[in-house]
Design an enzyme around this catalytic site. Sequence first.
Site, PDB file in Angstrom:
ATOM      1  CB  SER A 148      75.814  79.225  11.594  1.00 19.31           C
ATOM      2  OG  SER A 148      76.079  78.278  10.280  1.00 19.31           O
ATOM      3  CG  HIS A 167      83.168  73.599  12.433  1.00 18.88           C
ATOM      4  ND1 HIS A 167      81.788  73.416  12.692  1.00 18.88           N
ATOM      5  CD2 HIS A 167      83.862  72.341  12.546  1.00 18.88           C
ATOM      6  CE1 HIS A 167      81.707  72.346  13.225  1.00 18.88           C
ATOM      7  NE2 HIS A 167      82.896  71.743  13.019  1.00 18.88           N
ATOM      8  CG  MET A 176      79.785  69.188  16.511  1.00 24.23           C
ATOM      9  SD  MET A 176      79.590  70.612  15.938  1.00 24.23           S
ATOM     10  CE  MET A 176      78.075  70.334  14.660  1.00 24.23           C
ATOM     11  CG  MET A 220      79.880  71.347   5.684  1.00 23.58           C
ATOM     12  SD  MET A 220      78.206  71.063   5.773  1.00 23.58           S
ATOM     13  CE  MET A 220      77.571  72.013   7.311  1.00 23.58           C
ATOM     14  CG  ASP A 230      79.328  75.407   9.793  1.00 25.74           C
ATOM     15  OD1 ASP A 230      79.727  74.806  10.814  1.00 25.74           O
ATOM     16  OD2 ASP A 230      78.321  76.068   9.805  1.00 25.74           O
ATOM     17  CG  ASP A 281      77.798  74.332  15.696  1.00 25.29           C
ATOM     18  OD1 ASP A 281      76.762  74.685  15.218  1.00 25.29           O
ATOM     19  OD2 ASP A 281      78.905  73.995  14.854  1.00 25.29           O
ATOM     20  CG  MET A 326      81.962  70.413   9.845  1.00 25.63           C
ATOM     21  SD  MET A 326      80.260  70.596   9.519  1.00 25.63           S
ATOM     22  CE  MET A 326      79.985  71.624  10.826  1.00 25.63           C
ATOM     23  CG  HIS A 379      80.734  78.464  12.937  1.00 27.46           C
ATOM     24  ND1 HIS A 379      81.395  78.478  14.334  1.00 27.46           N
ATOM     25  CD2 HIS A 379      80.247  77.288  12.420  1.00 27.46           C
ATOM     26  CE1 HIS A 379      81.592  76.906  14.061  1.00 27.46           C
ATOM     27  NE2 HIS A 379      80.971  76.464  13.160  1.00 27.46           N
TER      28      HIS A 379
END
Length: 214
Positions: free
Chosen positions: A6, A64, A135, A35, A33, A170, A66, A31
């Site tokens: 990540s 990903h 998750m 956000m 993230d 994850d 979010m 990965h």
Amino acid sequence: MLVCPSMLSADPTNLGQALFAVERAGADAVHWDVMDGVFVDAITFGSSVIAAHRGLSRLRFDVHLMTIDPDKHLKSFADAGADVLVVHIEACLHLHRTMTVIKSLGKKVGVAFNPATHWNAIEYCAEVLDMVVVMTVNPGSSGQDFLWNQLEKISALRRILPSSVEICVDGGISDQTIADCAQCGADSCVSGSYIFQNNDRTDDAIRRLKENCT
């Protein structure tokens, strides 16, 4: 099991070097993230960051989202170079429609579950699915403890989903938790703090993860 570092846990002033390091160390994907400060508190990578690093690596880029309204971001991250677009089931008003849009953009479809979400929420969309992300911490920050009750969810998803659907875990992944995830049927894992806690030894961390899940 595929190991997917990540980038959230990498040194933010040196993401390119972190990307080179994990690729040399044998990572299978990375990965990212994303956000938005609403779905979770933090604000992280935008599509321009993904695009800036796409040319530096041949690894699969899992993005990903979010975010509370992932639909409006799908095309920008697809154009930026994402290989897999992961949306949260909790954030999608019309999940099946969102999944088909991702397919239409030529990307693989991932769906993430928060810890409190039941595994059967994906059952009627499984034919469009390429990846589920379980998750094993609450989303939003790195360094949290692994939630052991999510192992049951991994096992249940493995029973109902075809083998072609990748089950990714994850959160809280280390050499102490990865083996149980593999035994329950997980195919890949996202690991951040464990890999990047000592940026000079990312190769050792990735090696230990791979050794401990066999």
